[in-house]
Scaffold this active site. Structure first.
Site, PDB file in Angstrom:
ATOM      1  N   GLU A 186       0.831  -1.221   0.000  1.00  0.00           N
ATOM      2  CA  GLU A 186       0.000   0.000   0.000  1.00  0.00           C
ATOM      3  C   GLU A 186       0.861   1.266   0.000  1.00  0.00           C
ATOM      4  O   GLU A 186       0.550   2.227  -0.698  1.00  0.00           O
ATOM      5  CB  GLU A 186      -0.955   0.013   1.198  1.00  0.00           C
ATOM      6  CG  GLU A 186      -1.927  -1.170   1.274  1.00  0.00           C
ATOM      7  CD  GLU A 186      -2.617  -1.503  -0.027  1.00  0.00           C
ATOM      8  OE1 GLU A 186      -2.871  -0.587  -0.839  1.00  0.00           O
ATOM      9  OE2 GLU A 186      -2.895  -2.697  -0.259  1.00  0.00           O
ATOM     10  N   HIS A 233       2.008   1.986  -3.374  1.00  0.00           N
ATOM     11  CA  HIS A 233       0.992   2.630  -4.222  1.00  0.00           C
ATOM     12  C   HIS A 233       1.090   4.154  -4.144  1.00  0.00           C
ATOM     13  O   HIS A 233       0.952   4.849  -5.148  1.00  0.00           O
ATOM     14  CB  HIS A 233      -0.418   2.229  -3.780  1.00  0.00           C
ATOM     15  CG  HIS A 233      -0.960   1.005  -4.468  1.00  0.00           C
ATOM     16  ND1 HIS A 233      -1.033   0.883  -5.833  1.00  0.00           N
ATOM     17  CD2 HIS A 233      -1.493  -0.145  -3.964  1.00  0.00           C
ATOM     18  CE1 HIS A 233      -1.572  -0.296  -6.149  1.00  0.00           C
ATOM     19  NE2 HIS A 233      -1.852  -0.944  -5.031  1.00  0.00           N
TER      20      HIS A 233
HETATM   21 ZN   LIG Z   1      -2.652  -2.808  -4.844  1.00  0.00          ZN
END
Ligand SMILES: [Zn+2]
Length: 195
Positions: free
Chosen positions: A131, A134
């Site tokens: 995450e 990202h």
């Molecule tokens: Zn992802």
């Protein structure tokens, strides 16, 4: 609505100015995540908000506002990952065995480690790294383990990373650290991480 266009996912997110703003985005992310039914984490740019907020829901729902990885183990482990932005796709990645994360909304540091009996440790540790990636426009495909041709052990440098397995777990560590494990029954995989 979860974004699947790669150009969007490549954008680098900006810090949120207040914890309140981050909490509002976090609440939206947790709602979207629960609707997905299969996901264990989500980052704000996956729902079109280019702000540094992500959520992880493995052991408990965690909102991470302006998260920073401040420490990471050199040692890595192999993990099979999916992503809500790439439905149906899976890839073997290399992730740090442990990371320490600072955020704007948690006191002190958050510590994640893949080690231990509980498989959720590995899920949570890999998910946090996925995450936070990202938010920097990095996807799981950038963390792929790449198969390399087999080389004779004497041609491998002592500080070079190798992938070893005992059949149930896999580690990516320096060759010199792998040697004792190889003597105790671990095998070197032909898959090696690109570093
Ligand atoms: Zn992802």
């Amino acid at each position: 609505m979860i974004i699947t266009e790669e150009t969007q996912l490549r954008l680098i997110c900006e810090e949120v100015k207040t914890v309140k703003e981050g909490e509002e985005i976090g609440a939206q992310l947790l709602k979207e995540l629960s609707e997905s039914q299969t996901g264990i984490g989500l980052a704000a740019n996956q729902i079109g908000i280019n702000k540094r907020v992500c959520v992880v829901n493995v052991k408990e729902p965690l909102i991470l506002i302006n998260p920073r990885i401040v420490e990471k183990s050199e040692e890595q482990f192999m993990f099979a990952e999916g992503c809500l932005s790439f439905p149906g796709e899976h890839i073997r990645t290399g992730r740090h065995v442990s990371v320490i994360v600072e955020t704007d909304n948690h006191e002190g540091k958050l510590s994640f480690s893949a080690e231990g009996e509980d498989i959720n440790n590995a899920f949570e540790c890999a998910c946090v790294q996925h995450e936070i990636d990202h938010l920097d426009g990095i996807t799981m495909f950038d963390r792929a383990m790449v198969a390399q041709p087999y080389r004779a052990p004497e041609k491998i440098g002592r500080n070079e990373k190798v992938t070893i397995t005992d059949g149930t777990q896999t580690k990516v560590i320096k060759y010199k650290k792998a040697l004792p494990l190889l003597e105790s029954g671990w095998n070197m995989s032909e898959i090696q991480i690109n570093t």
